[in-house]
Motif scaffolding. Sequence first.
Motif, PDB file in Angstrom:
ATOM      1  N   SER A 109       2.211   7.789  -3.647  1.00 31.48           N
ATOM      2  CA  SER A 109       1.974   7.258  -4.764  1.00 31.48           C
ATOM      3  C   SER A 109       2.077   5.825  -5.040  1.00 31.48           C
ATOM      4  CB  SER A 109       3.167   7.855  -5.953  1.00 31.48           C
ATOM      5  OG  SER A 109       4.269   7.694  -5.175  1.00 31.48           O
ATOM      6  N   GLY A 110       1.809   4.900  -5.928  1.00 33.80           N
ATOM      7  CA  GLY A 110       1.769   3.665  -6.330  1.00 33.80           C
ATOM      8  C   GLY A 110       0.396   2.983  -6.234  1.00 33.80           C
ATOM      9  N   ALA A 111       0.421   1.539  -5.880  1.00 35.98           N
ATOM     10  CA  ALA A 111      -0.869   0.935  -6.219  1.00 35.98           C
ATOM     11  C   ALA A 111      -1.725   1.165  -5.098  1.00 35.98           C
ATOM     12  CB  ALA A 111      -0.525  -0.697  -6.265  1.00 35.98           C
ATOM     13  N   LYS A 112      -2.893   1.514  -5.388  1.00 32.09           N
ATOM     14  CA  LYS A 112      -4.082   1.657  -4.278  1.00 32.09           C
ATOM     15  C   LYS A 112      -4.425   0.550  -3.695  1.00 32.09           C
ATOM     16  CE  LYS A 112      -5.290   6.192  -6.231  1.00 32.09           C
ATOM     17  NZ  LYS A 112      -4.562   6.927  -5.030  1.00 32.09           N
ATOM     18  N   ILE A 113      -4.491   0.640  -2.446  1.00 34.53           N
ATOM     19  CA  ILE A 113      -4.919  -0.724  -1.689  1.00 34.53           C
ATOM     20  C   ILE A 113      -6.607  -0.108  -0.941  1.00 34.53           C
ATOM     21  CG2 ILE A 113      -4.600  -2.243   0.115  1.00 34.53           C
ATOM     22  CD1 ILE A 113      -1.886  -1.861  -0.045  1.00 34.53           C
ATOM     23  N   SER A 114      -7.532  -0.890  -1.222  1.00 32.81           N
ATOM     24  CA  SER A 114      -8.684  -0.185  -0.560  1.00 32.81           C
ATOM     25  C   SER A 114      -9.509  -1.388   0.238  1.00 32.81           C
ATOM     26  CB  SER A 114      -9.732   0.227  -1.673  1.00 32.81           C
ATOM     27  OG  SER A 114     -10.245  -0.924  -2.718  1.00 32.81           O
ATOM     28  N   VAL A 115     -10.167  -1.099   0.983  1.00 31.24           N
ATOM     29  CA  VAL A 115     -11.143  -2.080   1.742  1.00 31.24           C
ATOM     30  C   VAL A 115     -12.416  -1.546   1.924  1.00 31.24           C
ATOM     31  CG1 VAL A 115     -11.566  -3.052   4.119  1.00 31.24           C
ATOM     32  CG2 VAL A 115      -9.231  -2.743   3.175  1.00 31.24           C
ATOM     33  N   ASN A 116     -13.518  -2.435   1.036  1.00 33.98           N
ATOM     34  CA  ASN A 116     -14.996  -2.153   1.404  1.00 33.98           C
ATOM     35  C   ASN A 116     -15.014  -0.778   0.514  1.00 33.98           C
ATOM     36  OD1 ASN A 116     -15.243  -4.428   2.508  1.00 33.98           O
ATOM     37  ND2 ASN A 116     -15.541  -3.307   4.630  1.00 33.98           N
ATOM     38  N   GLY A 117     -14.183  -0.491  -0.545  1.00 31.91           N
ATOM     39  CA  GLY A 117     -14.493   0.660  -1.317  1.00 31.91           C
ATOM     40  C   GLY A 117     -13.648   1.880  -0.844  1.00 31.91           C
ATOM     41  N   THR A 118     -12.907   1.809   0.236  1.00 34.70           N
ATOM     42  CA  THR A 118     -12.272   3.103   0.918  1.00 34.70           C
ATOM     43  C   THR A 118     -10.774   2.638   0.355  1.00 34.70           C
ATOM     44  OG1 THR A 118     -14.023   3.581   2.379  1.00 34.70           O
ATOM     45  CG2 THR A 118     -11.807   4.308   2.887  1.00 34.70           C
ATOM     46  N   VAL A 119     -10.233   3.736  -0.067  1.00 35.09           N
ATOM     47  CA  VAL A 119      -8.707   3.742  -0.164  1.00 35.09           C
ATOM     48  C   VAL A 119      -8.123   3.881   1.097  1.00 35.09           C
ATOM     49  CG1 VAL A 119      -6.638   4.607  -1.266  1.00 35.09           C
ATOM     50  CG2 VAL A 119      -8.916   4.250  -2.666  1.00 35.09           C
ATOM     51  N   ILE A 120      -7.410   2.874   1.655  1.00 30.70           N
ATOM     52  CA  ILE A 120      -6.662   2.778   2.750  1.00 30.70           C
ATOM     53  C   ILE A 120      -5.183   3.533   2.787  1.00 30.70           C
ATOM     54  CG2 ILE A 120      -5.823   1.429   4.822  1.00 30.70           C
ATOM     55  CD1 ILE A 120      -8.741   1.819   4.264  1.00 30.70           C
ATOM     56  N   GLU A 121      -4.372   3.104   1.565  1.00 28.15           N
ATOM     57  CA  GLU A 121      -3.224   3.695   1.335  1.00 28.15           C
ATOM     58  C   GLU A 121      -2.830   3.400  -0.072  1.00 28.15           C
ATOM     59  OE1 GLU A 121       0.180   1.671   3.277  1.00 28.15           O
ATOM     60  OE2 GLU A 121      -1.100  -0.298   3.135  1.00 28.15           O
TER      61      GLU A 121
END
Length: 454
Positions: A109-121
């Motif tokens: 849960s929490g803020a979603k971190i994504s790189v190049n459109g893919t959620v990493i965590e």
Amino acid sequence: MKIKAFATLVVLSSGLFAVTFASPAVAHAATSAHSMQKSVIILNGEVFSIQYKFVGASPATTYMPIYYVQQLINKVLGIDSSSDVWNGKEHTWSLTVSSATPSELSSGSGAKISVNGTVIEDAPTIVDVDPASGVQTTFMPIWYVQQLLNQILDLTSGTDVWNGGASTPTWTITTTATGSQETQSSMATAMWNVLDAASWDVNSHPSISDSGITPSSTVPATAGDVATWLEDWAANSKGYDAHPYNNDNDISYRPWSLQYEASQDAFTWANINGLFQGTSLSQSSSLVSSSNATTIISNLKWWVNGYKTLSNGWVELHIPFYSNYENWQNVASGAFTQSQYDQLMTDIDTYYDQLEIKPSGSELSVKLPDASSRNLVWQVVDGTYAWGYSHGTSGTGYHGGNTLSVTNKGPGISIRLASLNYEAQGTVIDYTNSSGELNFGKPYDTANLQFPNG
């Protein structure tokens, strides 16, 4: 009134990291809820900024407001604010980094971190007041993002150090070149030595600074740097006067642009054209070692010259370094989508660069790579007869995978490679014959209206 949010990012190594998202229009608070302490961020031996940090949450983690560190990271990654976006409404933070393919680190849960459109965590957040600005700021603990960034930056524990026990906690990041890495200035200089020597189809020879490049003498060069510099050079030096069929008076200039190439991403375009062939460079952010630099320069000569002579006497051709403006008109007219065009050009560039020729007296051996998997067909014309695909035929049997013997005399040879997937679009390259010798260094791209009389 719209409120602009500023996203900031720091990599604090084993002490965990923090991203902050500050909205200047948010009401000021007098004091911080957490115990704040100044910390120093050092880049390549120099103080980059002094920021406040705190330790909070359970288990305890180091948080830090770091707008200036975001600028640092963006610079190192070669991205700008358009590729580093915090959406406070949706509680998401997105990075766009060319060619990066990081793996998923965690979920929750929490803020979603994504790189190049893919959620990493998914990461938890804490809001507190930054004493430096007096503004409430969203802090985000991001130890896993540290691991992600260390992958992207190709850093090791020795070049990314957090010292939380010091009287003034210090985060030190080192990206300067070591003895095994090429600096930006040394790499750019080596490239320009090749580019300055190019004489065929070059309208001018812009200097490094003329091309808008300011390489550092300490920061290591990345594969993305190399590709972008080559793009900058080409945009300032390439282009041609087109002579339409049967009407040489109707001459118009065809500029060079990455828009007309196999990819609009500089690293991907350069990679398709073999600039990093034989190196360990797999993405834009990969650091260029000294050995990789030597290979890149060799590949650059192959590309700029249009051919290279192999140790066994064969000549390996390269698709000419020309503007594909004429081919790209299929996109401008709506006949192809940009993605279809990119795939077509990728296929053409990839297979043409595997073409080999071996002159032997009055004969030429022409080794055609098998392009059946992409439904590409060949045509070879030596001035006497034509072998292979022509309009009105199915192309069956002309995918290559064989070696032809053709005449090495007369006007020269013409080699066409076309895709049956895209209305038989492709390229036609002519090599003129002078005194019984083919001139591989002066190819004419007649599919793009470049002719020997041009």
